[in-house]
Structures are given as structure tokens and as C-alpha cells.
Design a protein around this motif. Sequence first.
Motif, PDB file in Angstrom:
ATOM      1  N   PHE A 135       8.489  -6.467  -5.499  1.00  0.00           N
ATOM      2  CA  PHE A 135       8.255  -5.223  -4.773  1.00  0.00           C
ATOM      3  C   PHE A 135       9.188  -5.129  -3.569  1.00  0.00           C
ATOM      4  O   PHE A 135       9.773  -4.074  -3.289  1.00  0.00           O
ATOM      5  N   THR A 136       9.349  -6.243  -2.875  1.00  0.00           N
ATOM      6  CA  THR A 136      10.264  -6.269  -1.731  1.00  0.00           C
ATOM      7  C   THR A 136      11.688  -5.951  -2.171  1.00  0.00           C
ATOM      8  O   THR A 136      12.388  -5.140  -1.549  1.00  0.00           O
ATOM      9  N   GLU A 137      12.124  -6.585  -3.243  1.00  0.00           N
ATOM     10  CA  GLU A 137      13.476  -6.345  -3.753  1.00  0.00           C
ATOM     11  C   GLU A 137      13.663  -4.891  -4.167  1.00  0.00           C
ATOM     12  O   GLU A 137      14.703  -4.281  -3.900  1.00  0.00           O
ATOM     13  N   ALA A 138      12.648  -4.334  -4.820  1.00  0.00           N
ATOM     14  CA  ALA A 138      12.729  -2.951  -5.260  1.00  0.00           C
ATOM     15  C   ALA A 138      12.877  -1.998  -4.079  1.00  0.00           C
ATOM     16  O   ALA A 138      13.691  -1.074  -4.098  1.00  0.00           O
ATOM     17  N   LEU A 139      12.087  -2.231  -3.013  1.00  0.00           N
ATOM     18  CA  LEU A 139      12.178  -1.369  -1.844  1.00  0.00           C
ATOM     19  C   LEU A 139      13.501  -1.558  -1.114  1.00  0.00           C
ATOM     20  O   LEU A 139      14.066  -0.601  -0.571  1.00  0.00           O
ATOM     21  N   GLU A 140      14.014  -2.765  -1.095  1.00  0.00           N
ATOM     22  CA  GLU A 140      15.315  -3.006  -0.461  1.00  0.00           C
ATOM     23  C   GLU A 140      16.420  -2.250  -1.193  1.00  0.00           C
ATOM     24  O   GLU A 140      17.334  -1.693  -0.558  1.00  0.00           O
ATOM     25  N   LYS A 141      16.329  -2.211  -2.521  1.00  0.00           N
ATOM     26  CA  LYS A 141      17.345  -1.483  -3.295  1.00  0.00           C
ATOM     27  C   LYS A 141      17.170   0.028  -3.160  1.00  0.00           C
ATOM     28  O   LYS A 141      18.142   0.783  -3.152  1.00  0.00           O
ATOM     29  N   ALA A 142      15.907   0.465  -3.064  1.00  0.00           N
ATOM     30  CA  ALA A 142      15.640   1.900  -2.970  1.00  0.00           C
ATOM     31  C   ALA A 142      15.931   2.451  -1.577  1.00  0.00           C
ATOM     32  O   ALA A 142      16.470   3.548  -1.434  1.00  0.00           O
ATOM     33  N   LEU A 143      15.591   1.688  -0.535  1.00  0.00           N
ATOM     34  CA  LEU A 143      15.701   2.174   0.836  1.00  0.00           C
ATOM     35  C   LEU A 143      16.885   1.596   1.587  1.00  0.00           C
ATOM     36  O   LEU A 143      17.311   2.160   2.600  1.00  0.00           O
ATOM     37  N   ALA A 145      17.963  -2.765   5.525  1.00  0.00           N
ATOM     38  CA  ALA A 145      17.547  -2.532   6.910  1.00  0.00           C
ATOM     39  C   ALA A 145      16.304  -1.652   6.970  1.00  0.00           C
ATOM     40  O   ALA A 145      15.352  -1.948   7.705  1.00  0.00           O
ATOM     41  N   ASP A 146      16.286  -0.562   6.192  1.00  0.00           N
ATOM     42  CA  ASP A 146      15.135   0.345   6.218  1.00  0.00           C
ATOM     43  C   ASP A 146      13.900  -0.330   5.637  1.00  0.00           C
ATOM     44  O   ASP A 146      12.779  -0.111   6.115  1.00  0.00           O
ATOM     45  N   ALA A 147      14.086  -1.138   4.599  1.00  0.00           N
ATOM     46  CA  ALA A 147      12.948  -1.860   4.037  1.00  0.00           C
ATOM     47  C   ALA A 147      12.387  -2.841   5.060  1.00  0.00           C
ATOM     48  O   ALA A 147      11.163  -2.982   5.194  1.00  0.00           O
ATOM     49  N   ALA A 148      13.269  -3.506   5.787  1.00  0.00           N
ATOM     50  CA  ALA A 148      12.825  -4.446   6.824  1.00  0.00           C
ATOM     51  C   ALA A 148      12.037  -3.714   7.908  1.00  0.00           C
ATOM     52  O   ALA A 148      11.008  -4.212   8.390  1.00  0.00           O
ATOM     53  N   ASN A 149      12.505  -2.524   8.280  1.00  0.00           N
ATOM     54  CA  ASN A 149      11.792  -1.727   9.279  1.00  0.00           C
ATOM     55  C   ASN A 149      10.422  -1.296   8.766  1.00  0.00           C
ATOM     56  O   ASN A 149       9.446  -1.280   9.518  1.00  0.00           O
ATOM     57  N   LEU A 150      10.364  -0.944   7.468  1.00  0.00           N
ATOM     58  CA  LEU A 150       9.087  -0.568   6.883  1.00  0.00           C
ATOM     59  C   LEU A 150       8.116  -1.730   6.923  1.00  0.00           C
ATOM     60  O   LEU A 150       6.937  -1.568   7.284  1.00  0.00           O
ATOM     61  N   PHE A 151       8.598  -2.930   6.590  1.00  0.00           N
ATOM     62  CA  PHE A 151       7.711  -4.089   6.560  1.00  0.00           C
ATOM     63  C   PHE A 151       7.254  -4.514   7.950  1.00  0.00           C
ATOM     64  O   PHE A 151       6.243  -5.195   8.100  1.00  0.00           O
ATOM     65  N   LYS A 152       8.013  -4.117   8.977  1.00  0.00           N
ATOM     66  CA  LYS A 152       7.544  -4.360  10.339  1.00  0.00           C
ATOM     67  C   LYS A 152       6.264  -3.570  10.602  1.00  0.00           C
ATOM     68  O   LYS A 152       5.425  -3.974  11.412  1.00  0.00           O
ATOM     69  N   ILE A 153       6.135  -2.435   9.937  1.00  0.00           N
ATOM     70  CA  ILE A 153       4.965  -1.578  10.121  1.00  0.00           C
ATOM     71  C   ILE A 153       3.839  -1.980   9.162  1.00  0.00           C
ATOM     72  O   ILE A 153       2.680  -2.081   9.552  1.00  0.00           O
ATOM     73  N   THR A 154       4.196  -2.189   7.883  1.00  0.00           N
ATOM     74  CA  THR A 154       3.176  -2.460   6.867  1.00  0.00           C
ATOM     75  C   THR A 154       2.800  -3.931   6.755  1.00  0.00           C
ATOM     76  O   THR A 154       1.761  -4.264   6.202  1.00  0.00           O
ATOM     77  N   GLU A 155       3.654  -4.811   7.253  1.00  0.00           N
ATOM     78  CA  GLU A 155       3.632  -6.258   7.023  1.00  0.00           C
ATOM     79  C   GLU A 155       4.245  -6.544   5.648  1.00  0.00           C
ATOM     80  O   GLU A 155       4.276  -5.695   4.764  1.00  0.00           O
ATOM     81  N   VAL A 156       4.740  -7.745   5.497  1.00  0.00           N
ATOM     82  CA  VAL A 156       5.368  -8.162   4.238  1.00  0.00           C
ATOM     83  C   VAL A 156       4.301  -8.172   3.139  1.00  0.00           C
ATOM     84  O   VAL A 156       3.164  -8.592   3.379  1.00  0.00           O
ATOM     85  N   PRO A 157       4.626  -7.717   1.928  1.00  0.00           N
ATOM     86  CA  PRO A 157       3.637  -7.695   0.848  1.00  0.00           C
ATOM     87  C   PRO A 157       3.024  -9.074   0.587  1.00  0.00           C
ATOM     88  O   PRO A 157       3.731 -10.077   0.534  1.00  0.00           O
ATOM     89  N   LYS A 158       1.702  -9.090   0.422  1.00  0.00           N
ATOM     90  CA  LYS A 158       0.985 -10.330   0.115  1.00  0.00           C
ATOM     91  C   LYS A 158       0.592 -10.408  -1.356  1.00  0.00           C
ATOM     92  O   LYS A 158       0.482 -11.493  -1.913  1.00  0.00           O
ATOM     93  N   CYS A 159       0.330  -9.253  -1.958  1.00  0.00           N
ATOM     94  CA  CYS A 159      -0.299  -9.215  -3.276  1.00  0.00           C
ATOM     95  C   CYS A 159       0.660  -8.721  -4.353  1.00  0.00           C
ATOM     96  O   CYS A 159       1.556  -7.917  -4.090  1.00  0.00           O
ATOM     97  N   ASP A 160       0.442  -9.180  -5.567  1.00  0.00           N
ATOM     98  CA  ASP A 160       1.008  -8.501  -6.728  1.00  0.00           C
ATOM     99  C   ASP A 160       0.381  -7.103  -6.769  1.00  0.00           C
ATOM    100  O   ASP A 160      -0.756  -6.897  -6.319  1.00  0.00           O
ATOM    101  N   ILE A 161       1.126  -6.131  -7.297  1.00  0.00           N
ATOM    102  CA  ILE A 161       0.562  -4.788  -7.477  1.00  0.00           C
ATOM    103  C   ILE A 161       0.761  -4.365  -8.921  1.00  0.00           C
ATOM    104  O   ILE A 161       1.888  -4.354  -9.423  1.00  0.00           O
ATOM    105  N   THR A 162      -0.348  -4.031  -9.585  1.00  0.00           N
ATOM    106  CA  THR A 162      -0.250  -3.432 -10.906  1.00  0.00           C
ATOM    107  C   THR A 162      -0.464  -1.940 -10.761  1.00  0.00           C
ATOM    108  O   THR A 162      -1.487  -1.485 -10.230  1.00  0.00           O
TER     109      THR A 162
END
Length: 479
Positions: free
Chosen positions: A56-64, A67-84
Motif C-alpha cells: 500500500f505504501t509503495e502504491a501511494l508513493e507511485k501514485a502521489l 514526498a507527497d506520500a511521506a507527507n500523507l503518512f505524517k498525518i495518517t501514520e504509516v500503514p499497520k494493517c493489510d487492507i482487503t
Amino acid sequence: MKFLKLAAISAACISVLAGCGGGDSPDAGSSFDLSGAPGSLIATPTALTTLTPAAFTEALEKALGVADAANLFKITEVPKCDITFNYFQYGTVGGAGEKTSASGGIMVPGGTDPACTGPRPVLLYAHGTSTNKNLNMANPDGNREAALVAAMYAAQGYIVVAPNYAGYESSPLPYHPYLNLEQQAQDVVDALTAARKGFATINASANSKLFVSGYSQGGFVSMAAQRKLQLAGTPVTAGAHHSGPYNLGRFGDAVYSGNVNLGATLFSPLLNTSFQRTYGNIYASPSEMYEATFATGIETLLPSTTPLNTLLSTGKLPATALFAADSLPKPAGFELFFGTPNLIKTSYRNAVLADAVANPTAPQHPLRVAAYKNDLLAQNWTPAQPMLLCGGNADPTVFFSANTSTAKAYFNGKGVPDQAVTVLDVDSAPTGASDPFLLAKGGFAQAKAAAGSAALEKYHGELVPPFCHAAARGYFTQF
């Protein structure tokens, strides 16, 4: 970048309201309700993909971008869970009570982190206004709101039920019942009812906590859903409603008086068509309300499979001119919304204004009657569960003081304790080091400063949402 590929869903599923996919569908003797009635689950939810935190992190880094993904994770926190990400369809109704169906997403957390295991809280989420007919909250690829909700809630341990609404994606309804209070509340509650029927098949283990939230249109819808669930006796733990047009009647009066909101030329056709399809008396024909340039085809224009920029560039809608250049009153600072070609006829605007003057609190004009009928602050409703109302004071799209601040005052006036309705203006200075929303306010200030001259344009749709959601998740933890 495509990181989700939707499974092919046969159109026959909708037309016959039956299960699809052979062995993936429940049989006639199963516990599934395939009747197509409101709240029925039309078919077994379809798992589209499962993403680990790293994927999920890799996908958001490629999509955003990294740098923008890192900024997003500062707000949301780094993903902890698998997501189905699961796709489902459910029975619901249209604005006039007509039987229809809709679809949505169920995001299910998993993995080994303690935050992702065992029975999890459920978040019923209502999305904001979209002109995209194909919007699908089960697929965050290219969908900023779905990706944000996944990162903020599902990746941190919430089961998220996110309907697309009637009139979107696979729904056969030929319009969207935009800001129709009763229909939109029933729509999302139907989605929750249906989704719960499929939880066991997708390993969604829910605990007793139910939270309700949404942004913009979704803030209105989520508050309406909290009201409906309360009236039905369904326990809701808490709500968090963001930047919603709760005070719809008075907000509409403000717009017609010339205090036009950014995006009004998009919201107006959605709202007018919704009310026309529900009540049938907003106009005798579209040409009564709309200028000839736009009247033809406008009732079926939105939501659309045509990109918004194309609709604007090809002249299907004006970008900003809601009213004619010589239409009065024209308040200072709102000149952008007056021009040629304009959307709403001056004669129609004048009729609305005349009714607002003659009947300020007891509307007679059909448009004003409809707006006040769907006003959340005109329902004599006293919320029994706590709620957070979040937004930004300089919002040019959904005015903060006219909606969020007014909602707080309204509920307090109905006897709701002050501490039960919390208002957060993310565009305000922290009250001190103990301010519970210190990080949200500070983060918003930095994001607004970084946006520079584009801050006004991005204010409602991009700047405010992540910080309101971060505040909401923190607010939910106390329950």
C-alpha cells in the motif's frame, strides 16, 4: 498507476438482483437476502485485492510521489494493517422511493499487528460530491478520497463501509438524489445493513463500535445517517461530520442572495435535478430555470462519465458564472460568479429572492421549500450520540460559519450538552500546548502555507480533509 484491477461484474447482476460468479454466489437456501429490497445484499462481496502495508505504501508513493506520500503518512501514520478491498452491491431506493440498487466498498484490515487483529470497529463513511459517474470507493486507484480513507482508517484497524450512492457506478438509477436527506440517509444505512450480511464471507470481524463520518456532501449524509440510525434505535458510538452543508435552506438563500460558493455551477444542477425528480415542481421545464445555452440535456448531465474539465471546456456548464452579469444583488467579492454565459436565469433567481424576502422562515417557492425540507437543522432532532464537526473557517465551497458553527449553536439550543458537540476549525490558532487538536491545526497551517496562491482553490477539496480525518480518528479513540 494501476494497483487495483476491478473484477468484471456482469450487468445481469443488477437487472435480476441475483448472485453472480457461479460458486462465489450464495445458493437459494443461504442466509443472504437477494430480493433487492432496501438493505439486501445483492451478491457475495467480491474481494478485489489485498495490499500489505508495504504494498500500500509503495502504491501511494507511485501514485502521489514519494514526498507527497511521506507527507500523507505524517498525518495518517504509516500503514499497520493489510487492507482487503471488497466490492459489493445492495438494494436501496431513489429520491421518490423507487426501488433501485447501488454499490460500494468494504475495506477490511488484517495482518499481525495488534491493531489489525480480533473484532474491529466499523466506520460507515459517506463520500463527498463527485461528478464522476464511475466513482467507486472499492477502488482507490485514482480516487483521492478512497485512498485517504483507506490510509487513515482501514490501514489503522477500522472496517470501512463506503457506499458509492444511488446513481453512481453500477446503480441503474438515472440520476443521483443529491442532498435528499431521507434518501441519502437510507442509502448509506442500507449499505451498512447489506455489508454486515456479507462480513462473515470476507473475514470482517466487527466489534460493537459503530462510527459514522463523511466529508462535504458526505458530511451532510453522515449526519443524516447518524440521525436515521438513532431514530431506528441502532446504537452509534460517535459521529464525525466534516465541512457539510447541514444548514441547507439558509445556505441556499445565501447563494441566491449573491454569496455564491465555489463550485456552485456543478452543485446546482445536481441539487435541482435531485429535487425535481423527488418533488416534480422545481420547474415546469429546465428552460424555466436554466439559460438556453445549458438547459438542453442538463437533467441527465451529472454525474457523468465525461471528465469535468471536458464538460467545462465544451460549454456543457459554465465554470463559475451562476448568475448573469447584470443580475442583482451582486455582493462585493463575489463578482467571479456573475458573468456570461451564466447558468441560472435572472427571472428564476428573482422569484427565489422575492420569496426569501416575503417568506423568510416559511418558504413558498418550490426550490426553497425543498431546501428547507432537507435542512438538517430544521428536523427538530436532538442527537443522542457525541459528534465532532470539523472544517475550515475560510472554506469557499461550504461556508463554515453558516453550516458548522450554526449547527453547533442549533444543537446546543436544543439542549445538547456543549461537550457532546465538538467543533474544530482546523484553520485556527491552537489554544495552547494542551489543545487536543494542536497537531491538526499546526499541520493544516503548514499545508496551507505550502499551497501558496493555490490555497483557496485547494482549500475545500485537498487541504482540509486529511486534517479533519486525523482529528476524527483521534476523537474516536476516546470511545
